[in-house]
Design a protein around this motif. Sequence first.
Motif, short mmCIF file in Angstrom:
data_model
loop_
_atom_site.label_atom_id
_atom_site.label_comp_id
_atom_site.label_asym_id
_atom_site.label_seq_id
_atom_site.Cartn_x
_atom_site.Cartn_y
_atom_site.Cartn_z
N ARG A 1 -2.87 9.47 -4.02
CA ARG A 1 -3.94 8.49 -3.87
C ARG A 1 -3.35 7.17 -3.39
NH1 ARG A 1 -7.48 8.28 -9.21
NH2 ARG A 1 -5.60 7.29 -10.00
N GLN A 2 -4.05 6.53 -2.47
CA GLN A 2 -3.55 5.25 -1.98
C GLN A 2 -3.89 4.15 -2.98
OE1 GLN A 2 -5.06 2.78 1.52
NE2 GLN A 2 -3.17 3.64 2.41
N ILE A 3 -2.86 3.46 -3.42
CA ILE A 3 -3.06 2.32 -4.33
C ILE A 3 -2.27 1.14 -3.75
CG2 ILE A 3 -3.54 3.66 -6.40
CD1 ILE A 3 -0.10 2.27 -6.13
N GLU A 4 -2.46 -0.01 -4.33
CA GLU A 4 -1.75 -1.19 -3.83
C GLU A 4 -1.03 -1.90 -4.97
OE1 GLU A 4 -2.39 -5.22 -1.10
OE2 GLU A 4 -4.14 -4.10 -1.82
N ILE A 5 0.26 -2.05 -4.81
CA ILE A 5 1.07 -2.84 -5.73
C ILE A 5 1.20 -4.23 -5.12
CG2 ILE A 5 3.22 -3.02 -7.01
CD1 ILE A 5 1.60 -0.52 -7.65
N LYS A 6 0.52 -5.19 -5.70
CA LYS A 6 0.44 -6.51 -5.09
C LYS A 6 1.61 -7.41 -5.48
CE LYS A 6 -4.55 -6.23 -4.59
NZ LYS A 6 -5.85 -6.89 -4.75
N LYS A 7 2.20 -7.12 -6.65
CA LYS A 7 3.31 -7.95 -7.09
C LYS A 7 4.11 -7.20 -8.14
CE LYS A 7 4.31 -12.49 -9.18
NZ LYS A 7 3.70 -13.72 -9.77
N ILE A 8 5.42 -7.23 -8.04
CA ILE A 8 6.31 -6.76 -9.10
C ILE A 8 7.36 -7.84 -9.35
CG2 ILE A 8 8.03 -5.08 -9.85
CD1 ILE A 8 6.69 -2.94 -8.33
N GLU A 9 7.47 -8.27 -10.58
CA GLU A 9 8.45 -9.30 -10.94
C GLU A 9 9.35 -8.75 -12.04
OE1 GLU A 9 8.65 -13.91 -12.61
OE2 GLU A 9 6.71 -12.99 -12.14
N LEU B 1 0.85 -1.19 0.00
CA LEU B 1 0.00 0.00 0.00
C LEU B 1 0.89 1.24 0.00
CD1 LEU B 1 -2.71 -1.02 2.62
CD2 LEU B 1 -3.09 -0.64 0.19
N ILE B 2 0.76 2.06 -1.04
CA ILE B 2 1.59 3.26 -1.13
C ILE B 2 0.71 4.44 -1.56
CG2 ILE B 2 3.69 1.99 -1.69
CD1 ILE B 2 3.29 2.82 -4.63
N ASN B 3 1.19 5.63 -1.28
CA ASN B 3 0.54 6.85 -1.76
C ASN B 3 1.23 7.28 -3.04
OD1 ASN B 3 -1.39 7.18 0.35
ND2 ASN B 3 0.26 7.90 1.69
N GLN B 4 0.46 7.35 -4.10
CA GLN B 4 1.04 7.65 -5.42
C GLN B 4 0.46 8.94 -5.98
OE1 GLN B 4 -0.14 5.57 -9.23
NE2 GLN B 4 1.87 4.62 -8.97
N LEU B 5 1.34 9.78 -6.53
CA LEU B 5 0.91 10.99 -7.22
C LEU B 5 0.69 10.67 -8.69
CD1 LEU B 5 3.26 13.73 -5.74
CD2 LEU B 5 0.78 13.63 -5.49
N PRO B 6 -0.52 10.87 -9.21
CA PRO B 6 -0.75 10.61 -10.64
C PRO B 6 -0.03 11.64 -11.50
CG PRO B 6 -2.68 11.61 -9.64
CD PRO B 6 -1.73 11.33 -8.52
N SER C 1 -3.73 -2.52 -7.97
CA SER C 1 -5.14 -2.18 -7.79
C SER C 1 -5.56 -1.15 -8.83
CB SER C 1 -5.35 -1.61 -6.38
OG SER C 1 -4.64 -0.39 -6.23
N LYS C 2 -6.87 -0.91 -8.91
CA LYS C 2 -7.38 0.10 -9.82
C LYS C 2 -6.81 1.47 -9.45
CE LYS C 2 -11.37 1.78 -7.30
NZ LYS C 2 -12.69 2.36 -7.39
N GLY C 3 -6.71 2.34 -10.44
CA GLY C 3 -6.22 3.68 -10.17
C GLY C 3 -4.71 3.83 -10.14
N THR C 4 -3.99 2.72 -10.35
CA THR C 4 -2.53 2.77 -10.35
C THR C 4 -2.01 3.28 -11.70
OG1 THR C 4 -2.39 0.90 -8.82
CG2 THR C 4 -0.42 1.40 -10.10
N TYR C 5 -1.05 4.17 -11.65
CA TYR C 5 -0.38 4.63 -12.87
C TYR C 5 1.00 3.99 -12.92
CZ TYR C 5 -3.87 8.12 -14.11
OH TYR C 5 -5.04 8.73 -14.50
N VAL C 6 1.20 3.11 -13.90
CA VAL C 6 2.51 2.46 -14.04
C VAL C 6 3.56 3.50 -14.42
CG1 VAL C 6 3.78 0.61 -15.20
CG2 VAL C 6 1.34 0.32 -14.70
N ARG C 7 3.14 4.54 -15.15
CA ARG C 7 4.05 5.64 -15.47
C ARG C 7 4.62 6.26 -14.20
NH1 ARG C 7 1.03 10.04 -18.47
NH2 ARG C 7 -0.91 8.99 -17.89
N SER C 8 3.77 6.41 -13.19
CA SER C 8 4.22 7.01 -11.93
C SER C 8 5.16 6.07 -11.18
CB SER C 8 3.01 7.36 -11.05
OG SER C 8 2.32 8.47 -11.58
N ILE C 9 4.93 4.75 -11.30
CA ILE C 9 5.86 3.80 -10.69
C ILE C 9 7.25 4.02 -11.27
CG2 ILE C 9 6.49 1.36 -10.48
CD1 ILE C 9 3.53 0.67 -10.50
N CYS C 10 7.34 4.12 -12.61
CA CYS C 10 8.63 4.32 -13.27
C CYS C 10 9.26 5.64 -12.86
CB CYS C 10 8.45 4.27 -14.79
SG CYS C 10 7.89 2.67 -15.43
#
Length: 303
Positions: A144-152, A109-114, A168-177
């Motif tokens: 926004r709080q989203i959940e990254i359940k798995k990264i491989e 569970l992390i707070n992510q900025l879109p 989870s819904k609402g996650t921006y993979v761009r923001s992860i990068c």
Amino acid sequence: MDRIFNINKPKGMTSHDVVYKVRKILGMKKVGHTGTLDPDAEGVLPICVGRATKVSDLILNKDKAYSCEMTIGIETDTYDSSGEVVYKKDISHITEEEVLEAIKSQMGLINQLPPKYSALKVNGKRMCDLVRSGRESEIKIKPRQIEIKKIEVKNIDFPTISFEVLCSKGTYVRSICHDIGEILGVGAHMSDLKRIQSGIFKIDKAITLEELENYKSKGLLCENSYSIEEVLGEFPYIILKNNAVKYYTNGGIIQSYRFEEYTFTDSDVQARVYSNEGFIGIGKIIRKEKEISVKSEKLFKLE
């Protein structure tokens, strides 16, 4: 026709472009997608047709899985390869261990900025439109709080890192990068993205728009799509007694003593609802003191 099609969206098309094409191929007006996929991305895009558009929000709420390529050392304003380069930095000092540690920090569970260049709305306007029109100062982005359940991690070949992510819904993979680039101190952007799963819909079962057109001409649409009931199969169910069905479909609240059978648990808030004749729709489970009842949220069969 009330069906859901698992479309494999190609690169270069917006989600709305896909809706337009499906509408044209099927000759139907009531068509909608279940969550925007960026034009530069490809992969699973469930498309709802007819009364199936009523369940688009339920499909949208499901977890998503992506295959992503990230390029470190280059940051862009859009966080992906379509944007303008903000800066470039030397990455020769970055180790694989540092990359893996930065990726690991995104788990849970992390707070992510879109991204500012996104379709999220501020006062009714899309953020990307505000930025492009010089009104970026109006944007106040909240995490926004989203959940990254798995990264491989699949491959590391500097400057690119390939990984798969379940989120989870609402996650921006761009923001992860982007956030990984910030942690490493050299910047990063998403250089490629494929959605490989959205709820029950998987990439190996997705069909192209060309295949959809072919199935239409051969009368094979039902065999290559999903029914509303099939898509909602993971929901618990309630079977109503015959004397409760008409009242229920007219908007009445049905107490549990008028249930023929049910499978929901204490944590469930929605359920598929059936009469003895078959599937009716989705109902909201209401708990008040010791009484349990159900009220219709979405009707499909009896309207």
